[in-house]
Every structure is written in C-alpha cells, then in structure tokens.
Motif scaffolding. Structure first.
Motif, PDB file in Angstrom:
ATOM      1  N   ARG A  72     -10.160  -1.297  -0.083  1.00  0.00           N
ATOM      2  CA  ARG A  72      -9.017  -0.407   0.070  1.00  0.00           C
ATOM      3  C   ARG A  72      -9.266   0.920  -0.640  1.00  0.00           C
ATOM      4  N   GLY A  73      -8.868   1.980   0.014  1.00  0.00           N
ATOM      5  CA  GLY A  73      -9.117   3.313  -0.480  1.00  0.00           C
ATOM      6  C   GLY A  73     -10.330   3.960   0.139  1.00  0.00           C
ATOM      7  N   ARG A 113       0.808  -1.210   0.000  1.00  0.00           N
ATOM      8  CA  ARG A 113       0.000   0.000   0.000  1.00  0.00           C
ATOM      9  C   ARG A 113       0.848   1.269   0.000  1.00  0.00           C
ATOM     10  N   ILE A 114       2.105   1.145   0.338  1.00  0.00           N
ATOM     11  CA  ILE A 114       3.014   2.299   0.364  1.00  0.00           C
ATOM     12  C   ILE A 114       3.998   2.151  -0.787  1.00  0.00           C
ATOM     13  N   THR A 115       4.064   3.159  -1.651  1.00  0.00           N
ATOM     14  CA  THR A 115       4.997   3.178  -2.782  1.00  0.00           C
ATOM     15  C   THR A 115       5.760   4.497  -2.758  1.00  0.00           C
ATOM     16  N   TRP A 116       6.810   4.553  -3.575  1.00  0.00           N
ATOM     17  CA  TRP A 116       7.617   5.758  -3.636  1.00  0.00           C
ATOM     18  C   TRP A 116       6.957   6.796  -4.536  1.00  0.00           C
ATOM     19  N   ALA A 117       7.139   8.047  -4.172  1.00  0.00           N
ATOM     20  CA  ALA A 117       6.613   9.140  -4.983  1.00  0.00           C
ATOM     21  C   ALA A 117       7.464   9.317  -6.233  1.00  0.00           C
ATOM     22  N   MET A 118       6.866   9.965  -7.224  1.00  0.00           N
ATOM     23  CA  MET A 118       7.587  10.216  -8.473  1.00  0.00           C
ATOM     24  C   MET A 118       8.779  11.141  -8.203  1.00  0.00           C
ATOM     25  N   LYS A 177      -1.410   4.468  -4.003  1.00  0.00           N
ATOM     26  CA  LYS A 177      -1.239   5.115  -5.296  1.00  0.00           C
ATOM     27  C   LYS A 177      -2.293   4.609  -6.273  1.00  0.00           C
ATOM     28  N   PRO A 178      -3.083   5.491  -6.890  1.00  0.00           N
ATOM     29  CA  PRO A 178      -4.235   5.011  -7.674  1.00  0.00           C
ATOM     30  C   PRO A 178      -3.840   4.080  -8.817  1.00  0.00           C
ATOM     31  N   GLU A 179      -2.764   4.398  -9.551  1.00  0.00           N
ATOM     32  CA  GLU A 179      -2.419   3.575 -10.705  1.00  0.00           C
ATOM     33  C   GLU A 179      -1.884   2.204 -10.350  1.00  0.00           C
ATOM     34  N   LEU A 180      -1.570   1.972  -9.067  1.00  0.00           N
ATOM     35  CA  LEU A 180      -1.085   0.674  -8.645  1.00  0.00           C
ATOM     36  C   LEU A 180      -2.150  -0.129  -7.892  1.00  0.00           C
ATOM     37  N   MET A 181      -3.334   0.431  -7.688  1.00  0.00           N
ATOM     38  CA  MET A 181      -4.379  -0.282  -6.986  1.00  0.00           C
ATOM     39  C   MET A 181      -5.093  -1.263  -7.919  1.00  0.00           C
ATOM     40  N   GLU A 182      -5.769  -2.216  -7.345  1.00  0.00           N
ATOM     41  CA  GLU A 182      -6.437  -3.269  -8.106  1.00  0.00           C
ATOM     42  C   GLU A 182      -7.601  -2.671  -8.904  1.00  0.00           C
TER      43      GLU A 182
END
Length: 419
Positions: A387-388, A350-355, A411-416
């Motif tokens: 989630r979300g 659920r936690i990813t790195w920012a651009m 991150k929206p683009e990485l969610m299911e």
C-alpha cells in the motif's frame, strides 16, 4: 407407412399355427422411421388377432405403425421469441394512457428479473475457467501460455460468440430502464430495489446515478386524473433519500465493471445528497436530541425529590444544587460520548478525515467516507505491504477527488509501520 391385411383360415406366424386369423403384414419401413416403429410396435397390440372388423383392425394397425402427428419440432429461435414476448408483456404496463399502480409495475419488473436470472449467469460465463488471483507467478505463467498458444481467436470471432448474450442483456436492461423512467411510473423503494438488482446481475450499472436522481426529483403522477396531472417532488426531503443498502449494491456493481467515474457519480447522487443527510438526522439523532431536550425537566423533578431527603439547608437551595449537579453530569458525559463517536477511526482503512474537519461533519458524512474507502480498497493493492505504491491516472484522480471533500488517501501516520 402402408399396411396390407389378408384373411387366411390357417396361418403360421413365428412358428405358431393360428386357425382362422386375420394376418396383417407391414411394409418395410423407411430408414428414418425404423426407430419409431420399433417403439410403437412394442406398445401396440399383437399383429395376429382373432376375428375382428377388418376396417377397424386396419386403422388400429395403421395408427400403431405411423409416426406421430402431434410432435412439434422446436425452432432454434424459440428462445428469442419467448424473450421478445415476455419483454413485450413487461413493457406494455407503461403504454397505456393511465397511471399504472405499483403492483402492475412490480410485476413487470419481476418479469425482467426472471429473464435476467434465466438467460444470464451473473458469476461466470459458460466454458470460462475461474479467475485466478493476480500474483507475479500467475502473470508469468499467463505470458508463457500466450507464447505457446498456436491460434489466437480474432476480436470478430470473440464478439460473435458473445453477441447473443450481450444482445439479451441489452434488451432486458433497456426494458427495465424504459419502465422505471416512464413519467407515469412513481419510483417506490421496492421498485428501486428490483431495478438495482436487475441491472446488477446484468452488469449494466451505468444508469444508477440517473435513477437515483429520478428517485428523489421525479414528478409524482396523480392517480385517477385524466389527463394525467403531476405533482412536483421535493428532492431534499428525508423520504427522498436512497436506502443505504441499495447504494452499496449499486457501488458493488460499478466496482465489478471497473468504472471509477461511475462510482463517484453513485456516491454523489446518494449519500452526498441533502435528503440522505436529513434522513440520517431523523433516524439516528432525533431520539438522542429529544432525550437531551427533556433532560432539564427530568433533572428538575429528580432534584426536587432528592431535596426532600435533607434538612441541612433550604429546600429550594437544595433543589437548585441537585439540579445543577445532574445537568452538569449528563452534559459532560454526553459531550465525551459524542467526541468518542465522532473521532473513532477503527473502521477506517485507507480513507481518513483531513485535519480540521468538524466533528459534526465527520458524523454526518461517515457513510460517504466509507463508500470512498471501498472504492480505494478495490482500486489499490490488496497486499498491505504494497500500500502506498499505487500509481496511474485513476489512482491520482481518486486521491484528488477525496482531497476536495476533506478526506485523505493513505494518511502516512496511520499506515502500517509509519507511526
């Protein structure tokens, strides 16, 4: 109980005629002595005996029919007294004016660990049913049970029932804390591991950030010096880093008590410290960088050997061409490998790195991101379809805390279903 013995040349006992015997009769026992007398008379010698010494026979019979004198009745405060004695023994290691060695401190912490495992159940309390999974059905059933409950115990009664256990846990926790925080005690990795385990099973993780900070910056006492002399510690050196396995144990204890600020402080004082980053570089990057530094020399030696197998050009020119080819191949391959390792996101939940986060920083702070990911998974919904949808003050605080450190929560683009 009194006994009476008399001699008779001829007596009849239980239908048996005994000639020339000394017969002893026992007085009627008291009600609280009947149970013991029945057991004692079974093991004692028969009442009818041949001619023996009258005084000796009377003493033996009296011993057989009298209650024991050595039986000790356990006091209801025996457990509390035993706990106090053991804790006093453990705390005595830091009450002297000399620096205790690691073995003595470890023995004292082991006493606290044994007490914590003996007096407390780390999983569930006695008489408490197992927890059910929180679902809409169980929530409705719990509301129905609460409406049907005729009597609800007051908070005072609940506190009185839990007070002995809480009192025991507080005493053990405070004793272990006093031992570790004493200025004369040098905190080693083994002592830190024992302390984290004690506080985890007691459910008292509030002191972990302070202990992690002391582990790195506590002054080092010098053995054999009177008065005691202390040496300043460098909190940024690699040896001052908190072991990662202990960080995970401490974070698990903080998650169990649902203390979000404590989770943040544990992460800040452990994997976010400069000492941990230096330790990671030495443990995981020193060998690859050493090999990379030795690559040009090894490549030149290999190129010189390959140049001997050709006769179409000058030997030095062939050596230079082979050297450049080997270095280019190793350099490009290593670059692709570093990019692949730094940009991998399969382990992210659920936690990813920012651009825009540098690859070097991503690799160096991966443990920090993983710990924040564990916290987010514990505070959010377990169902992936929900989630979300989390909301609340703590959830927004977690989102802002991660964003200030270059991380993105959900991150929206990485969610299911949001590709």
């Amino acid at each position: 109980m009194a006994t009476r013995c008399f001699g008779r040349p001829r007596a009849q006992v239980f239908g048996i005629v005994v000639e020339g015997a000394n017969v002893c009769t026992l007085a009627r026992p008291r009600p609280h002595e009947r149970a013991y007398n029945t057991l004692s008379l079974r093991k004692a010698n028969p009442v009818v005996r041949p001619h023996t010494n009258h005084s000796a026979h009377s003493s033996v019979t009296a011993r057989a029919g009298s209650p024991p004198q050595s039986r000790k009745h356990l006091s209801p405060r025996t457990g509390e007294q035993l706990l106090a004695e053991k804790l006093e023994t453990a705390a005595s290691v830091v009450r002297s004016n000399v620096v205790p060695n690691e073995v003595a401190v470890q023995r004292a912490l082991n006493i606290c660990e044994d007490l914590a495992r003996s007096f407390l159940n780390p999983t569930e309390s006695l008489g408490t049913p197992p927890r059910l999974e929180k679902t809409p059905t169980t929530n409705l059933l719990s509301l129905d049970e609460q409406s049907r409950a005729p009597i609800v115990p007051s908070p005072t009664e609940t506190l009185s029932r839990r007070s002995p256990k809480e009192y025991t846990a507080d005493n053990i926790s405070s004793t272990a804390y006093t031992i570790v925080t004493d200025p004369k005690v040098f905190i080693t990795p083994a002592l830190l591991a024992t302390y984290v385990y004690i506080q985890s099973i007691l459910g008292r993780p509030e002191s972990f950030p302070q202990i992690f900070d002391l582990y790195a910056s506590k002054p080092i006492p010098q053995l054999g010096r009177v008065p005691i002399e202390y040496k300043e510690a460098n909190p940024e050196r690699a040896s001052s880093a908190v072991p990662l396995v202990l960080v995970h144990s401490a974070l698990t204890a903080a998650i169990e008590v649902k203390d979000l600020p404590l989770c943040f402080n544990i992460i800040d004082t452990s994997v976010c410290a400069t000492a941990y980053k230096r330790s990671k570089v030495l443990r995981r990057a020193l060998l690859p960088f050493s090999g990379l530094a030795l690559t040009p020399a090894a490549a030149y030696v290999l190129a010189d050997q390959l140049a001997q197998y050709q006769h179409s050009m000058d030997h030095q020119m062939a050596t230079n061409m082979a050297f450049l080819g080997i270095v280019a191949y190793v350099g490009f391959t290593a670059t692709i490998g570093v990019v692949a390792i730094a940009t991998a996101n399969d382990q992210m939940d659920r936690i990813t790195w920012a651009m825009g986060t540098p690859l070097r920083e991503r690799w160096l702070r991966e443990e920090e991101r993983a710990l924040v990911d564990r916290v987010a998974g514990a505070w959010g919904f377990q169902d992936e379809n929900k989630r979300g949808e989390e909301e609340g003050g703590e959830w927004e605080a977690l989102r802002e805390w991660a964003l200030m450190r270059g991380m993105v929560l959900d991150k929206p683009e990485l969610m299911e279903g949001m590709e």
